[in-house]
Design a protein around this motif. Structure first.
Motif, PDB file in Angstrom:
ATOM      1  N   TYR A  42       0.835  -1.206   0.000  1.00  0.00           N
ATOM      2  CA  TYR A  42       0.000   0.000   0.000  1.00  0.00           C
ATOM      3  C   TYR A  42       0.870   1.257   0.000  1.00  0.00           C
ATOM      4  CZ  TYR A  42      -3.419   3.456   1.594  1.00  0.00           C
ATOM      5  OH  TYR A  42      -4.218   4.571   1.703  1.00  0.00           O
ATOM      6  N   ALA A  43       1.913   1.246   0.833  1.00  0.00           N
ATOM      7  CA  ALA A  43       2.756   2.439   0.963  1.00  0.00           C
ATOM      8  C   ALA A  43       3.527   2.746  -0.313  1.00  0.00           C
ATOM      9  CB  ALA A  43       3.737   2.266   2.127  1.00  0.00           C
ATOM     10  N   LYS A  44       3.785   1.760  -1.132  1.00  0.00           N
ATOM     11  CA  LYS A  44       4.473   1.995  -2.405  1.00  0.00           C
ATOM     12  C   LYS A  44       3.531   2.564  -3.468  1.00  0.00           C
ATOM     13  CE  LYS A  44       8.058  -1.548  -1.808  1.00  0.00           C
ATOM     14  NZ  LYS A  44       8.576  -2.853  -2.286  1.00  0.00           N
ATOM     15  N   GLU A  45       2.244   2.234  -3.326  1.00  0.00           N
ATOM     16  CA  GLU A  45       1.270   2.667  -4.330  1.00  0.00           C
ATOM     17  C   GLU A  45       0.575   3.978  -3.966  1.00  0.00           C
ATOM     18  OE1 GLU A  45      -1.456  -0.524  -4.878  1.00  0.00           O
ATOM     19  OE2 GLU A  45       0.033  -1.888  -5.744  1.00  0.00           O
ATOM     20  N   ARG A  46       0.414   4.230  -2.698  1.00  0.00           N
ATOM     21  CA  ARG A  46      -0.313   5.419  -2.228  1.00  0.00           C
ATOM     22  C   ARG A  46       0.591   6.650  -2.322  1.00  0.00           C
ATOM     23  NH1 ARG A  46      -5.336   7.707  -1.189  1.00  0.00           N
ATOM     24  NH2 ARG A  46      -5.345   8.847   0.787  1.00  0.00           N
ATOM     25  N   HIS A  47       0.150   7.675  -2.983  1.00  0.00           N
ATOM     26  CA  HIS A  47       0.916   8.917  -3.124  1.00  0.00           C
ATOM     27  C   HIS A  47       0.268  10.038  -2.306  1.00  0.00           C
ATOM     28  CE1 HIS A  47       2.736   6.750  -6.429  1.00  0.00           C
ATOM     29  NE2 HIS A  47       3.592   7.745  -6.642  1.00  0.00           N
ATOM     30  N   GLN A  48       1.091  10.772  -1.603  1.00  0.00           N
ATOM     31  CA  GLN A  48       0.675  11.991  -0.917  1.00  0.00           C
ATOM     32  C   GLN A  48       1.825  12.991  -0.999  1.00  0.00           C
ATOM     33  OE1 GLN A  48      -2.679  12.467   1.223  1.00  0.00           O
ATOM     34  NE2 GLN A  48      -2.768  11.345  -0.724  1.00  0.00           N
ATOM     35  N   PHE A  49       1.483  14.245  -1.211  1.00  0.00           N
ATOM     36  CA  PHE A  49       2.485  15.300  -1.319  1.00  0.00           C
ATOM     37  C   PHE A  49       3.525  14.993  -2.404  1.00  0.00           C
ATOM     38  CE2 PHE A  49       0.957  15.168   3.084  1.00  0.00           C
ATOM     39  CZ  PHE A  49       0.352  16.423   3.157  1.00  0.00           C
ATOM     40  N   GLY A  50       3.035  14.381  -3.492  1.00  0.00           N
ATOM     41  CA  GLY A  50       3.860  14.220  -4.668  1.00  0.00           C
ATOM     42  C   GLY A  50       4.788  13.020  -4.684  1.00  0.00           C
ATOM     43  N   LYS A  51       4.662  12.117  -3.729  1.00  0.00           N
ATOM     44  CA  LYS A  51       5.533  10.939  -3.755  1.00  0.00           C
ATOM     45  C   LYS A  51       4.868   9.795  -2.985  1.00  0.00           C
ATOM     46  CE  LYS A  51       8.265  12.683   0.191  1.00  0.00           C
ATOM     47  NZ  LYS A  51       9.629  13.069   0.628  1.00  0.00           N
ATOM     48  N   PRO A  52       5.309   8.534  -3.218  1.00  0.00           N
ATOM     49  CA  PRO A  52       4.754   7.406  -2.480  1.00  0.00           C
ATOM     50  C   PRO A  52       4.964   7.608  -0.984  1.00  0.00           C
ATOM     51  CG  PRO A  52       6.110   6.635  -4.303  1.00  0.00           C
ATOM     52  CD  PRO A  52       6.363   8.109  -4.177  1.00  0.00           C
ATOM     53  N   ILE A  53       3.969   7.214  -0.198  1.00  0.00           N
ATOM     54  CA  ILE A  53       4.068   7.498   1.239  1.00  0.00           C
ATOM     55  C   ILE A  53       5.185   6.712   1.909  1.00  0.00           C
ATOM     56  CG2 ILE A  53       1.647   8.194   1.399  1.00  0.00           C
ATOM     57  CD1 ILE A  53       1.079   5.490   2.767  1.00  0.00           C
ATOM     58  N   ILE A  54       5.678   5.646   1.258  1.00  0.00           N
ATOM     59  CA  ILE A  54       6.798   4.916   1.844  1.00  0.00           C
ATOM     60  C   ILE A  54       8.043   5.805   1.923  1.00  0.00           C
ATOM     61  CG2 ILE A  54       7.708   3.952  -0.318  1.00  0.00           C
ATOM     62  CD1 ILE A  54       8.173   1.314   1.260  1.00  0.00           C
ATOM     63  N   GLU A  55       8.089   6.849   1.097  1.00  0.00           N
ATOM     64  CA  GLU A  55       9.238   7.757   1.102  1.00  0.00           C
ATOM     65  C   GLU A  55       9.123   8.833   2.181  1.00  0.00           C
ATOM     66  OE1 GLU A  55      10.079   9.284  -2.777  1.00  0.00           O
ATOM     67  OE2 GLU A  55       9.881   7.317  -3.729  1.00  0.00           O
ATOM     68  N   HIS A  56       7.982   8.904   2.840  1.00  0.00           N
ATOM     69  CA  HIS A  56       7.851   9.805   3.986  1.00  0.00           C
ATOM     70  C   HIS A  56       8.410   9.088   5.219  1.00  0.00           C
ATOM     71  CE1 HIS A  56       5.454  12.847   1.920  1.00  0.00           C
ATOM     72  NE2 HIS A  56       4.746  11.858   1.366  1.00  0.00           N
ATOM     73  N   GLN A  57       9.275   9.774   5.928  1.00  0.00           N
ATOM     74  CA  GLN A  57       9.987   9.109   7.022  1.00  0.00           C
ATOM     75  C   GLN A  57       9.046   8.520   8.072  1.00  0.00           C
ATOM     76  OE1 GLN A  57      12.418  11.286  10.099  1.00  0.00           O
ATOM     77  NE2 GLN A  57      14.107  10.353   8.952  1.00  0.00           N
ATOM     78  N   ALA A  58       7.957   9.225   8.375  1.00  0.00           N
ATOM     79  CA  ALA A  58       7.040   8.724   9.404  1.00  0.00           C
ATOM     80  C   ALA A  58       6.482   7.358   9.023  1.00  0.00           C
ATOM     81  CB  ALA A  58       5.907   9.724   9.624  1.00  0.00           C
ATOM     82  N   VAL A  59       6.143   7.201   7.754  1.00  0.00           N
ATOM     83  CA  VAL A  59       5.624   5.912   7.289  1.00  0.00           C
ATOM     84  C   VAL A  59       6.746   4.884   7.192  1.00  0.00           C
ATOM     85  CG1 VAL A  59       4.502   4.713   5.362  1.00  0.00           C
ATOM     86  CG2 VAL A  59       3.708   6.983   6.061  1.00  0.00           C
ATOM     87  N   GLY A  60       7.888   5.304   6.681  1.00  0.00           N
ATOM     88  CA  GLY A  60       9.016   4.387   6.579  1.00  0.00           C
ATOM     89  C   GLY A  60       9.417   3.805   7.922  1.00  0.00           C
ATOM     90  N   HIS A  61       9.370   4.636   8.960  1.00  0.00           N
ATOM     91  CA  HIS A  61       9.731   4.135  10.288  1.00  0.00           C
ATOM     92  C   HIS A  61       8.701   3.130  10.814  1.00  0.00           C
ATOM     93  CE1 HIS A  61      12.737   7.532  11.547  1.00  0.00           C
ATOM     94  NE2 HIS A  61      13.103   6.874  10.468  1.00  0.00           N
ATOM     95  N   LEU A  62       7.435   3.357  10.516  1.00  0.00           N
ATOM     96  CA  LEU A  62       6.416   2.375  10.898  1.00  0.00           C
ATOM     97  C   LEU A  62       6.702   1.027  10.234  1.00  0.00           C
ATOM     98  CD1 LEU A  62       3.112   4.472  10.656  1.00  0.00           C
ATOM     99  CD2 LEU A  62       4.142   3.561  12.747  1.00  0.00           C
ATOM    100  N   LEU A  63       7.024   1.069   8.946  1.00  0.00           N
ATOM    101  CA  LEU A  63       7.317  -0.173   8.230  1.00  0.00           C
ATOM    102  C   LEU A  63       8.591  -0.829   8.752  1.00  0.00           C
ATOM    103  CD1 LEU A  63       6.445   1.055   4.633  1.00  0.00           C
ATOM    104  CD2 LEU A  63       5.127  -0.578   5.996  1.00  0.00           C
ATOM    105  N   ALA A  64       9.580  -0.014   9.111  1.00  0.00           N
ATOM    106  CA  ALA A  64      10.811  -0.567   9.678  1.00  0.00           C
ATOM    107  C   ALA A  64      10.527  -1.283  10.993  1.00  0.00           C
ATOM    108  CB  ALA A  64      11.834   0.548   9.883  1.00  0.00           C
ATOM    109  N   ASP A  65       9.698  -0.667  11.833  1.00  0.00           N
ATOM    110  CA  ASP A  65       9.327  -1.318  13.094  1.00  0.00           C
ATOM    111  C   ASP A  65       8.581  -2.621  12.845  1.00  0.00           C
ATOM    112  OD1 ASP A  65      10.495   0.671  14.625  1.00  0.00           O
ATOM    113  OD2 ASP A  65       8.622   1.769  14.971  1.00  0.00           O
ATOM    114  N   MET A  66       7.717  -2.615  11.845  1.00  0.00           N
ATOM    115  CA  MET A  66       6.981  -3.825  11.508  1.00  0.00           C
ATOM    116  C   MET A  66       7.932  -4.929  11.049  1.00  0.00           C
ATOM    117  SD  MET A  66       3.725  -2.115   9.505  1.00  0.00           S
ATOM    118  CE  MET A  66       2.831  -3.643   9.209  1.00  0.00           C
ATOM    119  N   ALA A  67       8.890  -4.564  10.196  1.00  0.00           N
ATOM    120  CA  ALA A  67       9.854  -5.550   9.696  1.00  0.00           C
ATOM    121  C   ALA A  67      10.672  -6.146  10.831  1.00  0.00           C
ATOM    122  CB  ALA A  67      10.760  -4.908   8.654  1.00  0.00           C
TER     123      ALA A  67
END
Length: 378
Positions: free
Chosen positions: A265-290
């Motif tokens: 989802y984070a790779k496909e969802r775009h906000q503020f002109g880029k995939p949300i996975i590239e936003h640090q707040a989301v990336g850190h959530l995914l890192a914690d999940m991993a």
């Protein structure tokens, strides 16, 4: 300790994931749960793939495998849906193993081939309305009457009881013995006269019901006694280490499913002109999940290796159960945050993962009881 998967194990995971993706996608599981329809067809297909025979003796139709192999299978099944786990796990990893380990040759011949083929399912009749963590003080009684036991009492949280062929029930056979010394295990046909089963509404996995079971003068032959008379506590507690390891595997599967869904989802969802996975707040959530997925898997596999080697592993099994269930709960919670409003929609599996994961902090012995076990080992 080498936890690297072999090529065969990686192929097995890929094959099973592909099979489940085709046969049990999210919309199928969602509809099964909505209609509370037991997944009989899916169970038969899983049996055809060999899942219902894993780890059981070859001479009765079982399939040799390592405990890691079984953990892989349970991860993949739980990743798809709890209702499939609830259908498979009690029969395979508790009742089937109980009969394989403690049954007479006649009992093994009678039950194990059907379990391995998927034609026989069993449910664990352990907890009672007033007895959960303190299982040794149960009150369901079995009184000997010649070559018959007469059973009276009530069980609760007996998952799959309404569709099972047999109930593996722990009962009190010697009321004068100390609490843990007067218990025995009986194999009770679910259709026996005097057995009443009532499904209980619940939060998740509704396609495989969790039930109350009432025994009213239920008569079963003495030959249905599993193991020695008054050795029921030893049998049940001997099986619980394995159950806790396999709870860890199921939790790892749910956590992996949540991570996969959130990452996609984070790779496909775009906000503020880029995939949300590239936003640090989301990336850190995914890192914690991993990290949570990896920790859950490692502690579970460590305990599984000890279980396979026949070494004492009560502490490690408890560590795996607590660590994996709480890691999975965090992981799914983070996944809900990644999906935002869509996490609340039944179109996505995340809300179902969120509902399913809580059980595993309770099932197999609450995490508070597991912490008692761990503390006593220190």
């Amino acid at each position: 300790m080498d936890l690297t998967l072999s090529d065969e194990q990686q192929d097995f995971r890929r094959t099973l994931r592909s099979f489940l993706a085709a046969e049990a996608p999210t919309d199928v599981i969602r509809e099964l749960d909505r209609t509370e329809t037991f997944p009989a067809d899916l169970y038969a297909k899983m049996a055809g793939l060999g899942l219902t025979s894993m780890g059981l003796p070859e001479e009765y139709g079982g399939t040799p495998c390592s405990e890691i192999d079984l953990c892989i299978a349970l991860e993949e099944v739980a990743r798809v849906g709890a209702c499939l786990s609830y259908a498979l796990v009690p029969t395979l990893t508790f009742c089937g193993r109980g009969i394989a380990g403690y049954g007479t040759p006649e009992q093994k011949q009678r039950y194990l081939p059907g379990i391995c083929s998927g034609e026989i399912r069993m449910a664990m009749a352990l907890s009672e309305p007033e007895v959960g963590s303190d299982l040794t003080h149960l009150s369901t009684r079995a009184v000997r009457d010649g070559d018959i036991y007469v059973i009276n009492g009530q069980k609760v949280f007996t998952t799959g009881a309404d569709t099972a062929d047999y109930l593996l029930a722990i009962v009190r056979t010697d009321p004068d013995a100390p609490a843990s010394k007067g218990l025995s295990v009986l194999i009770v046909p679910r259709t026996a006269e005097g057995v009443t089963v009532r499904p209980l509404p619940k939060l998740a996995g509704q396609a495989t019901h969790t039930c109350e079971v009432y025994f009213s003068d239920v008569r079963v032959p003495v030959e249905n006694q599993l193991g020695e008379l008054n050795a029921g506590a030893k049998i049940v507690f001997g099986l619980l280490d394995g159950e806790r390891v396999f709870v860890g595997a199921q939790c790892t599967g749910i956590a992996q499913g949540a991570l996969d869904l959130a990452t996609g989802y984070a790779k496909e969802r775009h906000q503020f002109g880029k995939p949300i996975i590239e936003h640090q707040a989301v990336g850190h959530l995914l890192a914690d999940m991993a990290m949570d997925v990896r920790v859950a898997r490692l502690v579970t596999w460590e305990a599984a290796l000890l279980l396979e080697q026949g070494r004492p592993c009560s502490t490690e099994a408890s560590v795996a159960k607590v660590t994996a269930s709480e890691a999975a709960s965090r992981c799914v919670s983070n996944g809900m945050s990644v999906l935002g409003g869509y996490s609340y929609m039944t179109e996505f599996a995340m809300e179902r993962y969120w509902r399913e994961v809580k059980l595993y902090e309770i099932a197999g012995g609450t995490n508070q009881i597991q912490r008692n076990i761990i503390a006593r080992s220190l």
